[in-house]
Write a protein that holds these residues in place. Structure first.
Motif, PDB file in Angstrom:
ATOM      1  N   GLY A   1      -9.781   3.096   9.780  1.00 28.08           N
ATOM      2  CA  GLY A   1      -9.182   3.158   8.459  1.00 28.08           C
ATOM      3  C   GLY A   1      -8.490   1.858   8.076  1.00 28.08           C
ATOM      4  N   TYR A   2      -8.248   1.731   6.777  1.00 27.64           N
ATOM      5  CA  TYR A   2      -7.525   0.561   6.264  1.00 27.64           C
ATOM      6  C   TYR A   2      -6.562   1.022   5.168  1.00 27.64           C
ATOM      7  CZ  TYR A   2      -6.404  -3.871   4.047  1.00 27.64           C
ATOM      8  OH  TYR A   2      -5.735  -4.956   3.521  1.00 27.64           O
ATOM      9  N   THR A   3      -5.297   0.689   5.347  1.00 31.51           N
ATOM     10  CA  THR A   3      -4.274   1.004   4.358  1.00 31.51           C
ATOM     11  C   THR A   3      -3.988  -0.238   3.523  1.00 31.51           C
ATOM     12  OG1 THR A   3      -3.269   2.637   5.851  1.00 31.51           O
ATOM     13  CG2 THR A   3      -1.929   1.850   4.008  1.00 31.51           C
ATOM     14  N   PHE A   4      -4.167  -0.117   2.230  1.00 32.27           N
ATOM     15  CA  PHE A   4      -4.028  -1.264   1.338  1.00 32.27           C
ATOM     16  C   PHE A   4      -2.550  -1.689   1.219  1.00 32.27           C
ATOM     17  CE2 PHE A   4      -8.043   0.603   0.217  1.00 32.27           C
ATOM     18  CZ  PHE A   4      -8.859  -0.486  -0.050  1.00 32.27           C
TER      19      PHE A   4
ATOM     20  N   GLY B   1       0.527   2.089  -9.698  1.00 33.67           N
ATOM     21  CA  GLY B   1       1.380   3.265  -9.588  1.00 33.67           C
ATOM     22  C   GLY B   1       1.067   4.176  -8.421  1.00 33.67           C
ATOM     23  N   VAL B   2       0.530   3.620  -7.344  1.00 31.52           N
ATOM     24  CA  VAL B   2       0.212   4.398  -6.148  1.00 31.52           C
ATOM     25  C   VAL B   2       1.097   3.934  -5.006  1.00 31.52           C
ATOM     26  CG1 VAL B   2      -1.577   4.974  -4.463  1.00 31.52           C
ATOM     27  CG2 VAL B   2      -2.183   4.724  -6.882  1.00 31.52           C
ATOM     28  N   GLN B   3       1.701   4.889  -4.285  1.00 32.11           N
ATOM     29  CA  GLN B   3       2.569   4.527  -3.175  1.00 32.11           C
ATOM     30  C   GLN B   3       1.788   4.136  -1.926  1.00 32.11           C
ATOM     31  OE1 GLN B   3       5.479   7.541  -2.322  1.00 32.11           O
ATOM     32  NE2 GLN B   3       6.213   7.672  -4.432  1.00 32.11           N
TER      33      GLN B   3
ATOM     34  N   LEU C   1      -0.735  -1.920  -4.609  1.00 29.38           N
ATOM     35  CA  LEU C   1      -0.678  -0.549  -5.109  1.00 29.38           C
ATOM     36  C   LEU C   1       0.376  -0.352  -6.187  1.00 29.38           C
ATOM     37  CD1 LEU C   1      -1.036   1.351  -1.720  1.00 29.38           C
ATOM     38  CD2 LEU C   1      -2.840   0.665  -3.307  1.00 29.38           C
ATOM     39  N   ASN C   2       1.442  -1.140  -6.126  1.00 25.59           N
ATOM     40  CA  ASN C   2       2.507  -1.002  -7.126  1.00 25.59           C
ATOM     41  C   ASN C   2       1.995  -1.250  -8.539  1.00 25.59           C
ATOM     42  OD1 ASN C   2       4.404  -0.372  -5.192  1.00 25.59           O
ATOM     43  ND2 ASN C   2       5.069  -2.494  -4.901  1.00 25.59           N
TER      44      ASN C   2
END
Length: 206
Positions: free
Chosen positions: A145-148, A157-159, A153-154
Motif C-alpha cells: 500500500g501507499y498512503t499519500f 479536503g481529505v484527511q 490531501l489538504n
C-alpha cells in the motif's frame, strides 16, 4: 522386465507397489521369507504411509513501512503430512485418450514415468498414486500500500488516502513436484479449491 513384473502379478508399465515380506513354514519348522516377491495383497501388504497431521507448522506474519509505503506479508509452511490428493486420481488408465503432458509410462522412452501405461485395468493400484507427501510453503497474503502525503490531501479536503493491492494464495511451492498446479493446503482436492485472488482498493478518511 516382463518376467520380473510377473512375479508380482503385473506387467511392464504397471504401478510398482511396495510389498511386505511374507514368511511361511518350510515344513521343517523353519520360517522362510519371500523377500516381498509375491502378488500384491490388499490385506497382507497394507502399510502405514504417514499421517494427515503435519509434523510441524511454521508461520511468518509481519508488516514493513517505509515513508508512505507499507508492506504486509503472511506466509506459512507445513511439513511431514501425507495427503490423499484427489487431483492426482483423474488419470484414467482405462481410457487411451489421455490429456496432453501426462507423464505416463512408455516402453524404452519413458519407463521412469509418474503414471502407468494407458489402457491397463484399474485393479493395478492406480489409486495408490494419490497418496503423496503434502509438505509445502505458501505465500498466503501479501499487501502493498501507499498512503499519500497529507500536504496533497489538504487541497482536496481529505484527511487520509491509501491505495493498496492484496494477493491471496499468491505463491504455493509443494515439496512433491506431482502436486504442481494443485493446492496441498486443501489436500489436493478439486472439490473446493483455494483460488488465487487479487484485490485493489482505496481507503478514504474525510
Amino acid at each position: 522386465e516382463a518376467e520380473e513384473a510377473a512375479k508380482y502379478g503385473c506387467e511392464p508399465g504397471y504401478v510398482k507397489i511396495h510389498t511386505v515380506e511374507q514368511f511361511t513354514d518350510d515344513g521343517n519348522g523353519n520360517m522362510v521369507g519371500d523377500g516381498g516377491v509375491h502378488t500384491y495383497s490388499n490385506t497382507r501388504d497394507l502399510q502405514i504411509l504417514g499421517s494427515n497431521v503435519p509434523d510441524g507448522i511454521l508461520g511468518f506474519n509481519n508488516a514493513f513501512t517505509y515513508k508512505g509505503f507499507d508492506l504486509g506479508v503472511f506466509a506459512i509452511a507445513r511439513w511431514g503430512q501425507m495427503i490423499d490428493s484427489q487431483m492426482l486420481g483423474w488419470y484414467d488408465t482405462s481410457n487411451r485418450n489421455q490429456p496432453r503432458k501426462i507423464d505416463y509410462w512408455l516402453p524404452e522412452t519413458n519407463e521412469g514415468a509418474r503414471f502407468p501405461r494407458p489402457g491397463i485395468a484399474a485393479k493395478t493400484g492406480i489409486e495408490s498414486l494419490r497418496f503423496v507427501d503434502g509438505s509445502y510453503i505458501k505465500l498466503k497474503t501479501i499487501t502493498l500500500g501507499y498512503t499519500f502525503p497529507k500536504l496533497w490531501l489538504n487541497k482536496i479536503g481529505v484527511q487520509r488516502l491509501r491505495l493498496y493491492g492484496t494477493a491471496y494464495n499468491a505463491i504455493t511451492i509443494p515439496l512433491n513436484k506431482a502436486l504442481k498446479g494443485t493446492d496441498p493446503e486443501n489436500a489436493g482436492s478439486d472439490t473446493f479449491p483455494l483460488y488465487k485472488s487479487y484485490v485493489v482498493g482505496l481507503n478514504f478518511t474525510f
